[in-house]
Design a protein around this motif. Structure first.
Motif, mmCIF file in Angstrom:
data_model
loop_
_atom_site.group_PDB
_atom_site.id
_atom_site.type_symbol
_atom_site.label_atom_id
_atom_site.label_comp_id
_atom_site.label_asym_id
_atom_site.label_seq_id
_atom_site.Cartn_x
_atom_site.Cartn_y
_atom_site.Cartn_z
ATOM 1 N N UNK A 49 0.824 -1.205 0.000
ATOM 2 C CA UNK A 49 0.000 0.000 0.000
ATOM 3 C C UNK A 49 0.861 1.259 0.000
ATOM 4 N N UNK A 50 1.930 1.260 0.788
ATOM 5 C CA UNK A 50 2.817 2.427 0.832
ATOM 6 C C UNK A 50 3.515 2.654 -0.507
ATOM 7 N N UNK A 51 3.753 1.573 -1.247
ATOM 8 C CA UNK A 51 4.407 1.670 -2.551
ATOM 9 C C UNK A 51 3.594 2.511 -3.535
ATOM 10 N N UNK A 52 2.271 2.572 -3.326
ATOM 11 C CA UNK A 52 1.404 3.231 -4.301
ATOM 12 C C UNK A 52 1.508 4.747 -4.281
ATOM 13 N N UNK A 53 2.042 5.339 -3.189
ATOM 14 C CA UNK A 53 2.022 6.804 -3.152
ATOM 15 C C UNK A 53 3.237 7.446 -2.489
ATOM 16 N N UNK A 54 4.168 6.660 -1.982
ATOM 17 C CA UNK A 54 5.371 7.231 -1.386
ATOM 18 C C UNK A 54 6.607 6.724 -2.126
ATOM 19 N N UNK A 55 7.571 7.614 -2.432
ATOM 20 C CA UNK A 55 8.797 7.180 -3.115
ATOM 21 C C UNK A 55 9.604 6.229 -2.240
ATOM 22 N N UNK A 56 10.490 5.471 -2.874
ATOM 23 C CA UNK A 56 11.247 4.438 -2.170
ATOM 24 C C UNK A 56 12.119 4.995 -1.060
ATOM 25 N N UNK A 57 12.612 6.218 -1.220
ATOM 26 C CA UNK A 57 13.503 6.793 -0.211
ATOM 27 C C UNK A 57 12.781 7.755 0.733
ATOM 28 N N UNK A 58 11.447 7.742 0.736
ATOM 29 C CA UNK A 58 10.669 8.608 1.620
ATOM 30 C C UNK A 58 10.970 8.282 3.076
#
Length: 444
Positions: A336-345
């Motif tokens: 779910x986090x992959x859908x709206x936050x960049x990998x290095x967030x």
């Protein structure tokens, strides 16, 4: 990018040394993963490692860990990121069980993060993991206490009363006027994220200020659930800073909670019951602490009991079984986090780190040190039924409110009715359930 575990574990996947030193089914399985990093492959590697640990094959466990370290990544895709936390947990477990033979440093590298109230609000809003339960519970509570001039909520939650501003705001808008509201919480909570940088008393003061602003009469009480001196040393070793036995003693003595006959009593359990031991201990009748708690709160004759938790069964005694279930379940928030936050967030990394605390406890510990003992919504509902409670169906108004909430989040989130529950889903997979109960005989 390698998994960020202590010690230098960098080794080439193509190294002949690894595959030549251990022949048999495991070799073929690991070779089959080369060139593919899907979830099934990573799960297979984790299970092989756990199986090696369970059979005391330390050499094989080390070898699989070396391979896992090359395919896991804390900034990769969701499966790789999740695997990196499982690898940490397996190393931690192995280093404690085999301190003289493991070549890895298994000390915990997960930092303890204390949030401000503003950061906690952002944490809760990130995905609907907690807001789903808040919304469903508050709607059911409002319906149950309709017409009551005084309400008392016994709140058992891990989210520091973040649920209650929305309820206070709704009570302020009641056509007949707001009731007098009391909220009582225990002085300590399970030692799990999210952790707050202010005291429970300060949380109560802030809630009181908000209630005053909304013209809702309000009281906030904290009951001390510190253990007795005789039990303190033993219990602190088992679960530092959190003692359910003391909570049960308070619930067994309603005068200590200042329960009043003219109040509608509400029992609120949000991501809480999993931290009561499900083992047959703590009761003269051989009941688990979980069943004992359920029976005690039912005996308080509350107007409603609301229960929210994660919908998975992570209580198996087998390490390989827990890994299989846990990997496939905790993939949900990572995806779910992959859908709206960049990998290095940084926000994403911190949130995943908090999930890492849970993984470490589920995988690294046994006995009473393993406090994460989640069971499915179906199994937990059966406990309430066995205790003599009746399910209260959620009304259509509640369903509409929850759907409106989910519309604020990514399209992958959904909701369904299942048995006695409302269930939050991600891409069709169950994630969190909500149920409401009443003691048998009070349903009218």
């Amino acid at each position: 990018m390698k998994a960020e575990v202590k010690g230098n574990m960098s080794v080439s996947l193509q190294s002949p040394t690894f595959f030549d030193t251990h022949q048999g089914p495991i070799s073929g399985a690991l070779n089959g993963c080369l060139g593919g990093l899907d979830g099934a492959c990573l799960e297979k590697l984790l299970i092989h490692c756990a199986s090696a640990l369970e059979t005391n094959d330390v050499t094989l466990a080390q070898q699989v860990m070396w391979v896992l370290n090359n395919v896991a990544s804390s900034v990769g895709d969701p499966n790789q990121r999740l695997t990196s936390w499982f690898l940490r947990a397996l190393i931690s477990r192995a280093s404690r069980v085999y301190p003289t033979t493991m070549n890895f440093d298994g000390s915990s590298t997960i930092p303890i993060r204390l949030m401000s109230v503003t950061e906690l609000a952002g944490y809760v809003d990130l995905i609907p993991w907690h807001r789903f339960g808040f919304c469903a519970s508050n709607s059911a509570i409002l319906k149950a206490i309709q017409g009551f001039p005084r309400v008392h909520i016994l709140d058992f939650s891990i989210t520091h009363c973040m649920q209650w501003p929305t309820l206070i705001d709704a009570l302020a808008k009641r056509p007949e006027g707001p009731p007098s509201l009391r909220i009582t919480v225990p002085s300590s909570r399970p030692p799990v994220p999210p952790l707050l940088n202010i005291s429970t008393e300060e949380v109560g003061l802030r809630l009181g200020n908000f209630a005053k602003y909304r013209d809702v009469p309000f009281e906030f009480h904290v009951f001390d659930n510190s253990p007795s001196t005789a039990l303190s040393e033993i219990m602190c070793k088992e679960s530092p800073g959190f003692h359910f036995e003391s909570i049960l003693s308070h619930l067994n003595n309603p005068s200590m909670l200042n329960l009043r006959e003219d109040e509608a009593l509400v029992i609120n359990c949000q991501h809480w019951l999993r931290y009561l031991s499900d083992e047959q201990k703590g009761s003269p009748h051989g009941s688990s602490l979980r069943d004992t708690f359920i029976n005690i709160v039912k005996g308080l004759n509350p107007q409603i009991i609301v229960v929210v938790d994660e919908d998975s069964d992570l209580s198996a005694s087998s390490l390989t079984s827990r890994i299989t279930t846990c990997f496939n379940y905790l993939w949900i928030p990572y995806d779910a986090l992959e859908t709206f936050l960049p990998k290095d967030s940084s926000q994403r990394i911190e949130y995943e780190s908090d999930i890492g605390h849970k993984i470490e406890n589920i995988i690294s510990f046994e006995g009473f040190q393993r406090i994460e003992r989640l069971e499915s919504g179906f199994k937990l509902s059966q406990r309430w039924k066995n205790a003599g409670c009746l399910n209260i169906p959620f009304c259509e108004e509640t369903v509409k409110e929850v759907r409106a909430l989910l519309d604020e989040h990514a399209s992958g989130w959904g909701m369904k009715k299942e048995e006695d529950m409302l269930v939050l889903t991600w891409k069709g997979h169950n994630s969190v359930f909500a149920t409401a109960w009443v003691p048998n005989g009070l349903e009218d």
